[in-house]
Design an enzyme around this catalytic site. Structure first.
Site, PDB file in Angstrom:
ATOM      1  N   LYS A 137      46.499  31.753  41.188  1.00 44.82           N
ATOM      2  CA  LYS A 137      46.367  32.879  42.108  1.00 44.82           C
ATOM      3  C   LYS A 137      47.132  34.053  41.501  1.00 44.82           C
ATOM      4  O   LYS A 137      48.061  33.843  40.720  1.00 44.82           O
ATOM      5  CB  LYS A 137      47.019  32.429  43.420  1.00 44.82           C
ATOM      6  CG  LYS A 137      47.096  33.472  44.443  1.00 44.82           C
ATOM      7  CD  LYS A 137      47.327  32.917  45.824  1.00 44.82           C
ATOM      8  CE  LYS A 137      46.838  33.922  46.849  1.00 44.82           C
ATOM      9  NZ  LYS A 137      45.500  34.459  46.618  1.00 44.82           N
ATOM     10  N   GLY A 168      44.370  39.545  50.603  1.00 40.54           N
ATOM     11  CA  GLY A 168      45.454  40.512  50.406  1.00 40.54           C
ATOM     12  C   GLY A 168      46.546  40.119  49.421  1.00 40.54           C
ATOM     13  O   GLY A 168      47.694  40.510  49.596  1.00 40.54           O
ATOM     14  N   LEU A 169      46.200  39.354  48.402  1.00 42.77           N
ATOM     15  CA  LEU A 169      47.150  39.013  47.342  1.00 42.77           C
ATOM     16  C   LEU A 169      48.446  38.379  47.854  1.00 42.77           C
ATOM     17  O   LEU A 169      49.512  38.579  47.280  1.00 42.77           O
ATOM     18  CB  LEU A 169      47.483  40.257  46.487  1.00 42.77           C
ATOM     19  CG  LEU A 169      46.359  40.815  45.616  1.00 42.77           C
ATOM     20  CD1 LEU A 169      46.870  42.029  44.810  1.00 42.77           C
ATOM     21  CD2 LEU A 169      45.808  39.784  44.641  1.00 42.77           C
ATOM     22  N   ASN A 193      45.386  41.219  36.697  1.00 42.24           N
ATOM     23  CA  ASN A 193      44.531  41.583  37.835  1.00 42.24           C
ATOM     24  C   ASN A 193      44.712  43.070  38.110  1.00 42.24           C
ATOM     25  O   ASN A 193      45.730  43.494  38.642  1.00 42.24           O
ATOM     26  CB  ASN A 193      44.908  40.745  39.063  1.00 42.24           C
ATOM     27  CG  ASN A 193      44.024  41.069  40.256  1.00 42.24           C
ATOM     28  OD1 ASN A 193      43.163  41.941  40.178  1.00 42.24           O
ATOM     29  ND2 ASN A 193      44.226  40.377  41.362  1.00 42.24           N
ATOM     30  N   CYS A 221      41.513  43.716  42.279  1.00 46.70           N
ATOM     31  CA  CYS A 221      41.260  43.197  43.618  1.00 46.70           C
ATOM     32  C   CYS A 221      40.827  44.351  44.538  1.00 46.70           C
ATOM     33  O   CYS A 221      41.572  45.311  44.713  1.00 46.70           O
ATOM     34  CB  CYS A 221      42.541  42.554  44.145  1.00 46.70           C
ATOM     35  SG  CYS A 221      42.304  41.756  45.692  1.00 46.70           S
ATOM     36  N   ASN A 262      35.467  40.649  39.194  1.00 46.64           N
ATOM     37  CA  ASN A 262      36.161  40.347  40.444  1.00 46.64           C
ATOM     38  C   ASN A 262      35.167  40.596  41.592  1.00 46.64           C
ATOM     39  O   ASN A 262      34.009  40.934  41.346  1.00 46.64           O
ATOM     40  CB  ASN A 262      37.408  41.234  40.583  1.00 46.64           C
ATOM     41  CG  ASN A 262      38.491  40.558  41.430  1.00 46.64           C
ATOM     42  OD1 ASN A 262      38.197  39.919  42.434  1.00 46.64           O
ATOM     43  ND2 ASN A 262      39.726  40.700  41.018  1.00 46.64           N
ATOM     44  N   GLY A 311      29.525  33.720  41.344  1.00 44.63           N
ATOM     45  CA  GLY A 311      28.377  33.000  41.879  1.00 44.63           C
ATOM     46  C   GLY A 311      27.900  31.804  41.095  1.00 44.63           C
ATOM     47  O   GLY A 311      26.732  31.420  41.201  1.00 44.63           O
ATOM     48  N   GLY A 359      34.629  30.019  41.186  1.00 42.29           N
ATOM     49  CA  GLY A 359      35.501  30.226  42.330  1.00 42.29           C
ATOM     50  C   GLY A 359      34.930  29.662  43.598  1.00 42.29           C
ATOM     51  O   GLY A 359      35.084  28.470  43.917  1.00 42.29           O
TER      52      GLY A 359
HETATM   53  C1  LIG Z   1      39.517  33.591  48.838  1.00 43.84           C
HETATM   54  C2  LIG Z   1      39.504  34.277  47.507  1.00 43.84           C
HETATM   55  C3  LIG Z   1      40.724  34.658  46.937  1.00 43.84           C
HETATM   56  C4  LIG Z   1      40.736  35.314  45.689  1.00 43.84           C
HETATM   57  N1  LIG Z   1      41.935  35.672  45.134  1.00 43.84           N
HETATM   58  C5  LIG Z   1      41.956  36.268  43.910  1.00 43.84           C
HETATM   59  C6  LIG Z   1      43.191  36.597  43.286  1.00 43.84           C
HETATM   60  O1  LIG Z   1      44.296  36.317  43.790  1.00 43.84           O
HETATM   61  N2  LIG Z   1      43.130  37.242  42.078  1.00 43.84           N
HETATM   62  C7  LIG Z   1      41.948  37.546  41.449  1.00 43.84           C
HETATM   63  O2  LIG Z   1      41.960  38.118  40.340  1.00 43.84           O
HETATM   64  N3  LIG Z   1      40.759  37.193  42.006  1.00 43.84           N
HETATM   65  C8  LIG Z   1      40.734  36.589  43.209  1.00 43.84           C
HETATM   66  N4  LIG Z   1      39.531  36.236  43.773  1.00 43.84           N
HETATM   67  C9  LIG Z   1      38.265  36.542  43.051  1.00 43.84           C
HETATM   68  C10 LIG Z   1      37.765  35.317  42.268  1.00 43.84           C
HETATM   69  O3  LIG Z   1      38.689  34.911  41.282  1.00 43.84           O
HETATM   70  C11 LIG Z   1      36.405  35.627  41.595  1.00 43.84           C
HETATM   71  O4  LIG Z   1      36.559  36.721  40.702  1.00 43.84           O
HETATM   72  C12 LIG Z   1      35.317  35.977  42.591  1.00 43.84           C
HETATM   73  O5  LIG Z   1      35.434  35.201  43.768  1.00 43.84           O
HETATM   74  C13 LIG Z   1      33.913  35.832  42.011  1.00 43.84           C
HETATM   75  O6  LIG Z   1      33.655  34.513  41.591  1.00 43.84           O
HETATM   76  P1  LIG Z   1      32.881  33.426  42.541  1.00 43.84           P
HETATM   77  O7  LIG Z   1      31.618  34.083  43.004  1.00 43.84           O
HETATM   78  O8  LIG Z   1      32.667  32.231  41.659  1.00 43.84           O
HETATM   79  O9  LIG Z   1      33.802  33.145  43.676  1.00 43.84           O
HETATM   80  C14 LIG Z   1      39.498  35.587  45.012  1.00 43.84           C
HETATM   81  C15 LIG Z   1      38.293  35.177  45.594  1.00 43.84           C
HETATM   82  C16 LIG Z   1      38.273  34.526  46.819  1.00 43.84           C
HETATM   83  C17 LIG Z   1      36.945  34.079  47.407  1.00 43.84           C
END
Ligand SMILES: Cc1cc2nc3c(=O)[nH]c(=O)nc-3n(C[C@H](O)[C@H](O)[C@H](O)COP(=O)(O)O)c2cc1C
Length: 308
Positions: free
Chosen positions: A43, A71-72, A124, A127, A187, A239, A260
């Site tokens: 994270k 919200g990080l 990062n 976000c 992201n 995705g 993710g």
């Molecule tokens: C609940 C949640 C929390 C996330 N937290 C972070 C984070 O802390 N830092 C970050 O760079 N991306 C964060 N992401 C983005 C994911 O790492 C990823 O870039 C994004 O979800 C697209 O990939 P996916 O479609 O496979 O989920 C978060 C995504 C989700 C759904």
């Protein structure tokens, strides 16, 4: 067959855990490691402990597509160091995602992570529901943060790109110029849903970031476009639910991928994806997955006619 070298990191599979999806605890790491993940990303960790946004902070909009504004929230780097050391035991490359409020605070967090054993740093700057997104929309700030980290760290540095910009290529080129060892695209996409009865945005924060199935074709285009501009490796993200999306990202030019949202269905899908990728590689007469990187660019797409 699935082994890849990503900017010096040896991965047994090109599939990397995306940031923010699973807590980097010993038990979740054990499950994901056994499922065959190639590397894990933590994270995003900042300089101080930070509470996330209130609930509702995540909702499923359509099957496999989520909107979140968590919200990080994170324990802060000093409280996270013991977890980095614990994860080292798995002998699997660990990427620590970092953020800060200035180039020096990014460096401070990244340096502590490196000293605790992080194998790579992911910056990062992207976000969509936190203040760090202001860096990822500005090529000069992106360059400054990347260069500051690259001048001071030994481990590879990846930059997680913000798709919420007019020209992602400019930001990626600034990251490359700053010395980045790779970029992660993408992201989440800034988005909002409004409840028509209460007449207010559903998420406590108002807007959030869209992830999962709906963003995959957008992410593929970003990777495809970046491949034509960059010399450094690209990590596709957005995705992935099956092996097909992994292949698509790699054909578009990704050297590796991150997964993710799909993991809400359980980490077993990683094993399924790895097995199917091996089948695809053999079936198509290749001996390594790296052989398919960028192949979609061999097809000449139709050019835009001149404006008359
Ligand atoms: C609940 C949640 C929390 C996330 N937290 C972070 C984070 O802390 N830092 C970050 O760079 N991306 C964060 N992401 C983005 C994911 O790492 C990823 O870039 C994004 O979800 C697209 O990939 P996916 O479609 O496979 O989920 C978060 C995504 C989700 C759904």
């Amino acid at each position: 067959m699935l082994e890849i070298n990503l900017s010096g990191l040896e991965l047994k599979s090109p599939i990397i855990l995306a940031s923010g999806i699973l807590g980097v605890s010993y038990s979740s790491m054990k499950r994901i490691f056994n499922a065959g993940i190639g590397a894990v990303t933590s994270k995003s960790i900042g300089p101080n402990p930070r509470k996330g946004y209130k609930n509702p902070s995540i909702i499923e909009l359509f099957p496999g597509t989520f909107l979140n504004a968590v919200g990080l929230g994170n324990p802060g780097i000093d409280n996270f160091l013991s977890e980095i050391k614990e994860i080292k035991e798995f002998n699997i490359p660990m990427i620590v995602s970092v953020f800060g409020d200035s180039a020096n605070s990014y460096l401070n967090v990244a340096t502590k992570a490196e000293q605790a054993g992080a194998d790579a740093i992911e910056i990062n700057i992207s976000c969509p529901h936190a203040e760090v997104s202001s860096i990822g929309i500005n090529k000069d700030l992106t360059y400054k943060v990347v260069k500051t980290l690259k001048d001071n760290l030994k481990v590879p540095v990846f930059v997680k790109l913000n798709p919420n910009v007019t020209d992602i290529g400019k930001i990626a080129l600034a990251a490359e110029k700053g010395g980045a060892d790779g970029v992660v695209a993408i992201n989440t996409l800034g988005a909002m849903v409004i409840d028509i009865n209460t007449k207010r945005p559903i998420l406590a924060h108002g807007s959030g970031g869209l992830s999962g199935k709906a963003i995959h074709p957008i992410a593929v285009k970003k990777v495809y476009d970046l491949y034509q501009l960059l010399k450094i490796p690209i990590i596709g993200c957005g995705g992935i639910f099956t092996w097909k999306e992994v292949v698509e990202f790699m054909l578009a030019g990704a050297n590796a991928v991150q997964i993710g949202t799909a993991l809400y269905k359980g980490v077993e899908i990683i094993t399924e994806i790895n097995n199917s990728l091996i089948y695809y590689i053999k079936n198509n007469g290749y001996s390594s997955i790296s052989e398919i990187i960028g192949l979609a660019h061999e097809y000449k797409t139709q050019e835009v006619p001149d404006f008359e």
